[in-house]
Write a protein that holds these residues in place. Sequence first.
Motif, mmCIF file in Angstrom:
data_model
loop_
_atom_site.group_PDB
_atom_site.id
_atom_site.type_symbol
_atom_site.label_atom_id
_atom_site.label_comp_id
_atom_site.label_asym_id
_atom_site.label_seq_id
_atom_site.Cartn_x
_atom_site.Cartn_y
_atom_site.Cartn_z
ATOM 1 N N GLY A 12 0.864 -1.147 0.000
ATOM 2 C CA GLY A 12 -0.147 -0.117 0.020
ATOM 3 C C GLY A 12 0.933 1.023 -0.019
ATOM 4 O O GLY A 12 1.825 1.460 0.605
ATOM 5 N N LEU A 13 0.571 2.132 -0.788
ATOM 6 C CA LEU A 13 1.116 3.403 -0.978
ATOM 7 C C LEU A 13 0.128 4.503 -0.769
ATOM 8 O O LEU A 13 -0.696 4.281 -1.650
ATOM 9 N N SER A 14 0.623 5.660 -0.345
ATOM 10 C CA SER A 14 -0.240 6.777 -0.357
ATOM 11 C C SER A 14 -0.327 7.376 -1.568
ATOM 12 O O SER A 14 0.574 7.406 -2.354
ATOM 13 N N SER A 15 -1.302 8.387 -2.046
ATOM 14 C CA SER A 15 -1.321 9.036 -3.237
ATOM 15 C C SER A 15 -0.080 9.836 -3.378
ATOM 16 O O SER A 15 0.320 10.140 -4.452
ATOM 17 N N GLN A 16 0.179 10.444 -2.354
ATOM 18 C CA GLN A 16 1.554 11.376 -2.404
ATOM 19 C C GLN A 16 2.667 10.597 -2.551
ATOM 20 O O GLN A 16 3.549 11.036 -3.375
ATOM 21 N N ALA A 17 2.753 9.454 -2.069
ATOM 22 C CA ALA A 17 4.097 8.582 -2.266
ATOM 23 C C ALA A 17 3.911 8.084 -3.647
ATOM 24 O O ALA A 17 5.094 8.173 -4.486
ATOM 25 N N LYS A 18 3.008 7.648 -4.139
ATOM 26 C CA LYS A 18 2.899 7.253 -5.648
ATOM 27 C C LYS A 18 3.167 8.375 -6.493
ATOM 28 O O LYS A 18 4.058 8.108 -7.551
ATOM 29 N N GLN A 19 2.563 9.524 -6.186
ATOM 30 C CA GLN A 19 3.242 10.706 -6.935
ATOM 31 C C GLN A 19 4.500 11.194 -7.083
ATOM 32 O O GLN A 19 5.293 11.014 -8.198
ATOM 33 N N LYS A 20 5.136 10.788 -5.870
ATOM 34 C CA LYS A 20 6.842 10.964 -5.853
ATOM 35 C C LYS A 20 7.490 9.899 -6.868
ATOM 36 O O LYS A 20 8.401 10.087 -7.196
ATOM 37 N N VAL A 21 6.902 8.468 -6.503
ATOM 38 C CA VAL A 21 7.501 7.628 -7.590
ATOM 39 C C VAL A 21 7.415 7.943 -8.919
ATOM 40 O O VAL A 21 8.434 8.091 -9.685
ATOM 41 N N LYS A 22 6.260 8.355 -9.412
ATOM 42 C CA LYS A 22 6.172 8.830 -10.802
ATOM 43 C C LYS A 22 7.070 10.001 -11.060
ATOM 44 O O LYS A 22 7.683 9.761 -12.242
ATOM 45 N N GLU A 23 7.254 10.864 -10.113
ATOM 46 C CA GLU A 23 8.011 11.965 -10.207
ATOM 47 C C GLU A 23 9.524 11.578 -10.673
ATOM 48 O O GLU A 23 10.148 11.927 -11.748
ATOM 49 N N ALA A 24 9.923 10.364 -9.701
ATOM 50 C CA ALA A 24 11.191 10.004 -9.625
ATOM 51 C C ALA A 24 11.659 9.239 -10.775
ATOM 52 O O ALA A 24 12.414 9.612 -11.567
#
Length: 511
Positions: free
Chosen positions: A389-401
């Motif tokens: 499970g990942l928060s929407s914020q964390a997922k956004q960070k992954v995509k940005e990375a």
Amino acid sequence: MPLTLYNSRTKKKELFLPLTPNQVKMYVCGVTVYDECHLGHARSALVFDTIRRYLEYSGYQVTYVRNFTDVDDKILQRAQNEGIPWTKVTEKYIEAFYRDMGRLGIIPPTIEPRATHHIQDIVDMIAGLVEKHVAYEVEGDVYFEVRKFSQYGQLSGRNLEELLAGARVEVDHRKKDPMDFALWKSAKPDEPGWESPWGKGRPGWHIECSAMSIKHLGPTFDIHGGGKDLIFPHHENEVAQSCAYTGKEFARYWIHNGFVTIDQEKMSKSLGNFFTIREIFEKSSYSEIVTGECLRYYLLSTHYRSDINFSDQSISEAKSAMDSIYGLIRRLEEFDTQEDSQGNEEWEHVSNHFAKKFQESMDDDFNTPKVLGAFHELRGKINKLLGKGLSSQAKQKVKEALKKFGEPLGLFQLNPKEWPFAAYGSAMISGGGSLKAEGKKTAYGSAIISGGGSVETSRSVSSDWIEEKIRLRNDARAQKDFSTADTIRKELAEQGIILEDRPDGTTRWKR
RNA sequence: GGCGCCGUACCCAAGUGGCUAAGGGAGCAGUCUGCAAAACUGCGAUUCAGCGGUUCGAACCCGCUCGGCGCCUCCA
């Protein structure tokens, strides 16, 4: 860790320290515009595009010069064969070059000088060399006298005696030494030429790169690059005439890329074993943007100094590898979000580890295969985190990375909705007809349309027919009439159509 | 003939003196699925072309052998 790169002049990896802090001046030998570019040209352009991107990513301000050789014997030959003016030949192939570079996502260099636009600089430089008595005129031709340059052979690791012993060149007795090379070639009455102190003529091949690099980057600059076949004689001669002319060091770091091979043999015009960039794109069943990215991935999956063998398999392997990364990006958008979960913390560790590995690998002589390996390692880890499970914020960070680290490679910049996951063309239709699904249909549809007509013509059944069948099957499924549904699946399978029922009720198909 | 590069699993490919020899593709198995597909997870080299040497220790250094390739002519 600081950037180190392999300098072919010293044959060692060296710490990269530019002449002026934070600024890099780089010159790369471009193409002679007399024909379509093949994959080998694409590789060279791509390697230096990646180097340029990474240098900029690392904070350097890069001045990147790549030339066009737009006057030369092969161009004149071509013009004669086709019965057109030689300037039409260069015009045509410069345009083709831009088209191919665009398809490969190669960023235009800062400056793209052409030999014909620098005739005066070239003439001035030759005159300077004659004045210094390191060049001499014979019947309208001007030659550089290699014996006058004591370091001749240093770059390519040869000496004049060895060269003479194995010389396959026909000896021109007007030259003082068989290894002397032409700076200026006199024009025959029917050939194009420019006025010069030695009469009407045109520049020799090597001099244009010296004149244009010195003009745009100064006598001493940081990086000079090109394919490894240019080391001798082209780059050796550039060093000789440039150093003799300016009395200063020429390029400080020499970078040479390996060949593209077919069955382990160098891809080349003379062997006839080449694929033009144009035909690779025309034959591809993917859209241009997807083919371009797959080619990039493929070319970056081998270290730039090694030769890379091209086969039918290589692009499809690259495509599969790319699928897995875009699959992750898509999943980051599709998965349920858990705001408070274990995965968020772990992401920090995973991210830091990856960032470190990315930089270490790129700083180690632009080790792109290692970087791609790190991307796949990252993919595996993120997939596991998604399970936690990942928060929407964390997922956004992954995509940005993924986007940030993909940028220097020119990869992973697309919206996953634009990425076709099928091996050969794909499309998707809506099972429910919701607005959301319709939106996806458009996105996939556009990828198909730009995929080119060659795919459509090879198809035995129409997309409309397939989509009607899928509609019937989905109706049957809705009524739990699975035997009818399976019959339709089988019927489509006989046409080579594979169906994929998606969790949101839509059905995707591919051939 | 001169100079130089390369040989890592079925295929591609990192690693170049000491942590379990990365990663991708293909294959096999599992999870999931009405059935599938996709996705995800797991599995794979006691061994780095061969032989000999250096070293406490080598895929990595040295020598030889075998095999492939490149430059010396235009070539990215």
